[in-house]
Each structure stands twice: as C-alpha cells, then as structure tokens.
Motif scaffolding. Sequence first.
Motif, PDB file in Angstrom:
ATOM      1  N   PHE A 128     -26.872 -35.462  56.179  1.00  0.00           N
ATOM      2  CA  PHE A 128     -27.996 -35.643  55.391  1.00  0.00           C
ATOM      3  C   PHE A 128     -27.879 -36.612  54.208  1.00  0.00           C
ATOM      4  CE2 PHE A 128     -26.213 -31.933  53.801  1.00  0.00           C
ATOM      5  CZ  PHE A 128     -26.413 -31.885  52.586  1.00  0.00           C
ATOM      6  N   ALA A 129     -28.695 -37.190  53.808  1.00  0.00           N
ATOM      7  CA  ALA A 129     -28.543 -38.156  52.503  1.00  0.00           C
ATOM      8  C   ALA A 129     -29.716 -37.573  51.400  1.00  0.00           C
ATOM      9  CB  ALA A 129     -29.051 -39.515  52.940  1.00  0.00           C
ATOM     10  N   VAL A 130     -29.168 -37.379  50.096  1.00  0.00           N
ATOM     11  CA  VAL A 130     -30.004 -36.962  48.920  1.00  0.00           C
ATOM     12  C   VAL A 130     -30.235 -38.548  48.123  1.00  0.00           C
ATOM     13  CG1 VAL A 130     -30.096 -35.552  46.858  1.00  0.00           C
ATOM     14  CG2 VAL A 130     -28.942 -35.058  49.193  1.00  0.00           C
ATOM     15  N   ASP A 148     -33.807 -47.275  53.365  1.00  0.00           N
ATOM     16  CA  ASP A 148     -33.944 -48.077  54.709  1.00  0.00           C
ATOM     17  C   ASP A 148     -32.681 -47.565  55.539  1.00  0.00           C
ATOM     18  OD1 ASP A 148     -35.392 -50.235  56.085  1.00  0.00           O
ATOM     19  OD2 ASP A 148     -33.566 -51.232  56.233  1.00  0.00           O
ATOM     20  N   CYS A 149     -31.542 -47.677  54.900  1.00  0.00           N
ATOM     21  CA  CYS A 149     -30.287 -47.440  55.563  1.00  0.00           C
ATOM     22  C   CYS A 149     -30.241 -46.071  55.975  1.00  0.00           C
ATOM     23  CB  CYS A 149     -29.080 -47.904  54.764  1.00  0.00           C
ATOM     24  SG  CYS A 149     -28.979 -49.562  54.447  1.00  0.00           S
ATOM     25  N   ALA A 150     -30.496 -45.240  55.313  1.00  0.00           N
ATOM     26  CA  ALA A 150     -30.378 -43.711  55.639  1.00  0.00           C
ATOM     27  C   ALA A 150     -31.559 -43.433  56.668  1.00  0.00           C
ATOM     28  CB  ALA A 150     -30.908 -42.989  54.427  1.00  0.00           C
ATOM     29  N   ALA A 151     -32.800 -44.231  56.639  1.00  0.00           N
ATOM     30  CA  ALA A 151     -33.699 -43.773  57.962  1.00  0.00           C
ATOM     31  C   ALA A 151     -33.072 -44.535  58.972  1.00  0.00           C
ATOM     32  CB  ALA A 151     -35.034 -44.564  57.520  1.00  0.00           C
ATOM     33  N   ILE A 157     -33.280 -36.777  55.054  1.00  0.00           N
ATOM     34  CA  ILE A 157     -33.244 -37.283  53.823  1.00  0.00           C
ATOM     35  C   ILE A 157     -33.809 -36.416  52.853  1.00  0.00           C
ATOM     36  CG2 ILE A 157     -34.053 -39.213  52.212  1.00  0.00           C
ATOM     37  CD1 ILE A 157     -34.097 -41.105  54.837  1.00  0.00           C
ATOM     38  N   CYS A 158     -33.247 -35.961  51.666  1.00  0.00           N
ATOM     39  CA  CYS A 158     -33.805 -35.133  50.621  1.00  0.00           C
ATOM     40  C   CYS A 158     -34.049 -35.980  49.395  1.00  0.00           C
ATOM     41  CB  CYS A 158     -32.764 -33.985  50.569  1.00  0.00           C
ATOM     42  SG  CYS A 158     -33.403 -33.025  48.827  1.00  0.00           S
TER      43      CYS A 158
END
Length: 242
Positions: A128-130, A148-151, A157-158
């Motif tokens: 996950f990314a915060v 955009d990069c995390a998706a 995503i938090c």
Amino acid sequence: MAKIYVVGIGPGSYENMTQRAQQALAECDVIVGYTVYIDLVKEHFPGKQMLTTPMRREVERCRLAFEEARKGQTVAMICSGDAGIYGMTGVMEELKAEYPGVVLETVPGISAVISGAAILGAPLMHDFAVISLSDLLTPWEKIEKRLDCAAAADFVICLYNPSSHKRKDYLKRACEIVLRHAAPETVCGIARNIGREGEGITVLTLSELKETEVDMFSTVFIGNSQTKNIGGRMVTPRGYTI
C-alpha cells in the motif's frame, strides 16, 4: 540532561496511546503541542505545564520545546498518530543541531493508516501507499503524480488530509486520477473520528467515493483490484488459499 520526547499519541483516545507514550508524558515536566492535541491529553496528565501554538506554527512550536529543554525541563512534543508520519520528528531532527546538549527520543504511536484499517476490516493485507492530499507543503502537481503512479501500480492507497474548507474538491480530483487505472467498482473505505467520539466507517465504491464529502477527521482508503467488500468490511486478500 536536557531531553525531549517526541511522542505519537495515536488516534486520540487514551486507550489507544501506547504504554511507552503514557510513560513519557508522565515523566515530562512540559507538554508542547498543537492546541487540539493538547486538549486530547490534558485531563490524563494534570499538573503538567501545557504549551501550545496554532496550526501552521510548527517550527515555532518545535523551537519552543527546545527552549524549554534548555531550561532543564524534560519536555514532550506531542503529535497525533505517529510523530514520524506527517508529524514533528523531522523538524525536531532538523533543528537539533542548533541546540547541542539536548537529547531527542522519538516514541512511536499508532498512525491513522493503522487505526483506520483496524476499524474498516483488513484493507492493508498487501502493498500500500500513503499519500497526503494537503498541498500546503507539497505542490498539487507532485501529489497528482504520486496518485497516478500508485494507482498504476495497483497499490491500496490511504489518503491523509482528504479535504478542508479550502480543498473541498481534492478528494474528487484524487478519485478521478485513480480512475484512470482502477475500475469504478473498486472497493473503498472511509474511517471517521478514529478512536474518538463519533467514530464510524463507510465502505463504498470508488465511483461513490468520488461524489462523497469528507472532512479533515477522515482517513480514506482506496482498495486495489483485489480488494473486496465482505459483509460491509473492506478486505484486501493477502493471497492465502482458503
């Protein structure tokens, strides 16, 4: 020895504060913090000197803690959640060279990404990314790129700081960015007032989240392509065979 504890007090309730955090606050002479955080702890630590500064006076607040320590006081600088996640630990470490002889000790706390996940179900069982949506210190263009990069990488995503009076449409804009890569039915969750009066959750789809208003006391979770809604609980499978 001049000492400052940089203390993460967790989501807000005394019960969700770590035992080490409670000990550090009991040991100190002075507690320094943002006004809202001082209000959360003052009834549990009577007799302590409480010093506050308003929002956007973070550096001033940190210098205040160092100046009190130089007087021979044991000081606690408090932050909600964890002091090292969007908290004061970084500023305190940056300023420390100006105050030789002052010892810093960070006492970790339970961040909203952890406490929010706990009441929503199990959304963080995989990578996950915060990301904070506040653009006070980070340009929106950089926030947009990170979203955009995390998706694109299919992270859960938090989102911290998902909205404010001046940023009412930021969550909608964030959802639109994620929708470039994620399906509208992607499972999402909102955790509100974690560990405080009025605590509650909502599990919904990404398309529904895009049209939902939240406040600064909300933490938002956007699932990955595998995240499920199981009986109103947000669950991201780790991959175990069941």
